[in-house]
Scaffold this active site. Structure first.
Site, PDB file in Angstrom:
ATOM      1  N   MET A   1     -43.977 -26.298  74.342  1.00 38.06           N
ATOM      2  CA  MET A   1     -43.309 -26.921  73.202  1.00 38.06           C
ATOM      3  C   MET A   1     -41.847 -27.208  73.539  1.00 38.06           C
ATOM      4  O   MET A   1     -40.934 -26.548  73.043  1.00 38.06           O
ATOM      5  CB  MET A   1     -43.394 -26.003  71.976  1.00 38.06           C
ATOM      6  CG  MET A   1     -44.817 -25.603  71.618  1.00 38.06           C
ATOM      7  SD  MET A   1     -45.823 -27.034  71.204  1.00 38.06           S
ATOM      8  CE  MET A   1     -45.180 -27.398  69.590  1.00 38.06           C
ATOM      9  N   ARG A   2     -41.660 -28.203  74.373  1.00 38.38           N
ATOM     10  CA  ARG A   2     -40.306 -28.491  74.803  1.00 38.38           C
ATOM     11  C   ARG A   2     -40.232 -29.936  75.250  1.00 38.38           C
ATOM     12  O   ARG A   2     -41.113 -30.421  75.964  1.00 38.38           O
ATOM     13  CB  ARG A   2     -39.968 -27.574  75.974  1.00 38.38           C
ATOM     14  CG  ARG A   2     -38.536 -27.542  76.324  1.00 38.38           C
ATOM     15  CD  ARG A   2     -38.219 -26.650  77.502  1.00 38.38           C
ATOM     16  NE  ARG A   2     -37.015 -27.186  78.100  1.00 38.38           N
ATOM     17  CZ  ARG A   2     -35.815 -27.024  77.586  1.00 38.38           C
ATOM     18  NH1 ARG A   2     -35.645 -26.271  76.536  1.00 38.38           N
ATOM     19  NH2 ARG A   2     -34.758 -27.599  78.132  1.00 38.38           N
ATOM     20  N   ILE A   3     -39.165 -30.615  74.833  1.00 38.58           N
ATOM     21  CA  ILE A   3     -38.919 -31.981  75.296  1.00 38.58           C
ATOM     22  C   ILE A   3     -38.278 -31.888  76.671  1.00 38.58           C
ATOM     23  O   ILE A   3     -37.283 -31.175  76.850  1.00 38.58           O
ATOM     24  CB  ILE A   3     -37.954 -32.726  74.342  1.00 38.58           C
ATOM     25  CG1 ILE A   3     -38.490 -32.687  72.911  1.00 38.58           C
ATOM     26  CG2 ILE A   3     -37.717 -34.147  74.832  1.00 38.58           C
ATOM     27  CD1 ILE A   3     -39.563 -33.659  72.591  1.00 38.58           C
TER      28      ILE A   3
ATOM     29  N   HIS B   1     -52.972 -32.888  74.799  1.00 34.72           N
ATOM     30  CA  HIS B   1     -52.469 -33.162  73.457  1.00 34.72           C
ATOM     31  C   HIS B   1     -53.661 -33.230  72.502  1.00 34.72           C
ATOM     32  O   HIS B   1     -54.665 -33.880  72.815  1.00 34.72           O
ATOM     33  CB  HIS B   1     -51.697 -34.479  73.447  1.00 34.72           C
ATOM     34  CG  HIS B   1     -51.059 -34.759  72.116  1.00 34.72           C
ATOM     35  ND1 HIS B   1     -49.924 -34.102  71.688  1.00 34.72           N
ATOM     36  CD2 HIS B   1     -51.412 -35.607  71.123  1.00 34.72           C
ATOM     37  CE1 HIS B   1     -49.616 -34.530  70.470  1.00 34.72           C
ATOM     38  NE2 HIS B   1     -50.486 -35.448  70.111  1.00 34.72           N
TER      39      HIS B   1
ATOM     40  N   ASP C   1     -45.670 -37.721  74.887  1.00 40.51           N
ATOM     41  CA  ASP C   1     -47.120 -37.964  74.714  1.00 40.51           C
ATOM     42  C   ASP C   1     -47.508 -39.420  74.995  1.00 40.51           C
ATOM     43  O   ASP C   1     -48.441 -39.951  74.393  1.00 40.51           O
ATOM     44  CB  ASP C   1     -47.570 -37.570  73.289  1.00 40.51           C
ATOM     45  CG  ASP C   1     -47.293 -36.104  72.989  1.00 40.51           C
ATOM     46  OD1 ASP C   1     -47.366 -35.282  73.909  1.00 40.51           O
ATOM     47  OD2 ASP C   1     -46.996 -35.794  71.816  1.00 40.51           O
TER      48      ASP C   1
ATOM     49  N   GLU D   1     -60.832 -29.052  74.070  1.00 37.66           N
ATOM     50  CA  GLU D   1     -59.675 -28.937  74.970  1.00 37.66           C
ATOM     51  C   GLU D   1     -59.998 -28.027  76.141  1.00 37.66           C
ATOM     52  O   GLU D   1     -59.655 -28.316  77.293  1.00 37.66           O
ATOM     53  CB  GLU D   1     -58.461 -28.385  74.203  1.00 37.66           C
ATOM     54  CG  GLU D   1     -57.912 -29.324  73.148  1.00 37.66           C
ATOM     55  CD  GLU D   1     -56.634 -28.775  72.524  1.00 37.66           C
ATOM     56  OE1 GLU D   1     -55.753 -28.300  73.261  1.00 37.66           O
ATOM     57  OE2 GLU D   1     -56.517 -28.810  71.280  1.00 37.66           O
TER      58      GLU D   1
ATOM     59  N   ASN E   1     -55.447 -22.711  76.489  1.00 37.71           N
ATOM     60  CA  ASN E   1     -55.748 -23.730  77.507  1.00 37.71           C
ATOM     61  C   ASN E   1     -55.404 -23.221  78.906  1.00 37.71           C
ATOM     62  O   ASN E   1     -56.117 -23.498  79.870  1.00 37.71           O
ATOM     63  CB  ASN E   1     -55.008 -25.026  77.196  1.00 37.71           C
ATOM     64  CG  ASN E   1     -55.724 -25.849  76.146  1.00 37.71           C
ATOM     65  OD1 ASN E   1     -56.779 -26.427  76.418  1.00 37.71           O
ATOM     66  ND2 ASN E   1     -55.180 -25.885  74.934  1.00 37.71           N
TER      67      ASN E   1
HETATM   68  C1  GRF Z   1     -53.237 -26.978  71.974  1.00 44.53           C
HETATM   69  O1  GRF Z   1     -53.864 -27.511  70.848  1.00 44.53           O
HETATM   70  C2  GRF Z   1     -52.640 -28.079  72.802  1.00 44.53           C
HETATM   71  O2  GRF Z   1     -53.398 -29.240  72.819  1.00 44.53           O
HETATM   72  C3  GRF Z   1     -51.330 -28.312  72.117  1.00 44.53           C
HETATM   73  O3  GRF Z   1     -50.887 -27.044  71.719  1.00 44.53           O
HETATM   74  C4  GRF Z   1     -52.001 -26.173  71.596  1.00 44.53           C
HETATM   75  C5  GRF Z   1     -51.757 -25.036  72.512  1.00 44.53           C
HETATM   76  O4  GRF Z   1     -52.718 -24.023  72.384  1.00 44.53           O
HETATM   77  N1  GRF Z   1     -50.430 -29.023  72.981  1.00 44.53           N
HETATM   78  P1  GRF Z   1     -52.853 -22.934  73.507  1.00 44.53           P
HETATM   79  O5  GRF Z   1     -51.482 -22.273  73.696  1.00 44.53           O
HETATM   80  O6  GRF Z   1     -53.343 -23.577  74.750  1.00 44.53           O
HETATM   81  O7  GRF Z   1     -53.846 -21.937  72.958  1.00 44.53           O
END
Ligand code: GRF
Length: 197
Positions: A93-95, A112, A148, A177, A17
């Site tokens: 990946m963190r709160i 998300h 979220d 995405e 992303n």
């Molecule tokens: C994606 O599916 C995003 O929506 C989720 O974690 C994934 C991350 O993928 N939060 P990337 O690192 O952007 O490839």
């Protein structure tokens, strides 16, 4: 055209992303520029992608900090050092602490892989398939203290096919995405959407 918004991206992993946002921002008429990429994991593959694009990167290891708040204050320091206008979380990946999310309220967004408010948190695709849903998707939303939970900016939908595995569904959603996130950032950076008051 008014000045482009200065955007920092927060990642933890592969950064696909992030790459979609970087590519969108290469367009001269895009209202945002990517000025830095931060990862809470020093080995995140996305960091190499950002470096190859000539974008400044930074990392912090949680183990170096006595508390979650101390980490988040250091992160805000990095973002302020980049003169950041908007923060995009992309697989981060963190709160985050309420102090951090309130500091950036209205200027921090996340993607998300579900049709929020359904399936907050992890393992969204497996949980959706277990429930027998016929439709899935993704959401770009403002970041608020609740995980979220912030107001949605845009959503995209995809069908669920019979026999889909979580990986099948994740791949189908990921295509959306990569389209949705640059569009949502464009709306925010151009002032066409704002955090609801
Ligand atoms: C994606 O599916 C995003 O929506 C989720 O974690 C994934 C991350 O993928 N939060 P990337 O690192 O952007 O490839």
């Amino acid at each position: 055209m008014t000045a482009k918004k200065r955007v920092a991206i927060l990642i933890s992993g592969r950064g696909s992303n992030m790459t979609a946002l970087i590519n969108a921002a290469k367009s001269p008429d895009y209202p945002a520029e990517i000025i830095g990429v931060f990862s809470n994991r020093v080995a995140a593959p996305g960091l190499d992608v950002a470096r190859a694009e000539g974008i400044p990167t930074a990392t912090l290891a949680q183990s170096s900090f006595a508390s979650r708040l101390a980490f988040d204050e250091a992160l805000t320091g990095i973002l302020e050092g980049w003169d950041t206008d908007i923060v995009c979380m992309a697989g981060f990946m963190r709160i985050l602490t309420p102090e951090f999310t309130n500091r950036w309220l209205g200027r921090a967004i996340n993607i998300h892989p579900s049709l929020l408010p359904a399936y907050k948190g992890l393992d969204t695709h497996a949980r959706a398939l277990a429930d027998g849903v016929t439709e899935a998707g993704c959401t770009v939303h403002f970041v608020t203290p609740g995980l979220d939970e912030g107001p949605a900016i845009l959503q995209a939908r995809v069908p669920v096919h019979p026999g889909d595995t979580p990986d099948d569904l994740a791949a189908r959603v990921l295509v959306e995405e990569h389209r949705l996130y640059p569009e949502a950032l464009r709306l925010l950076a151009s002032g066409q959407v704002a955090y609801p008051q």
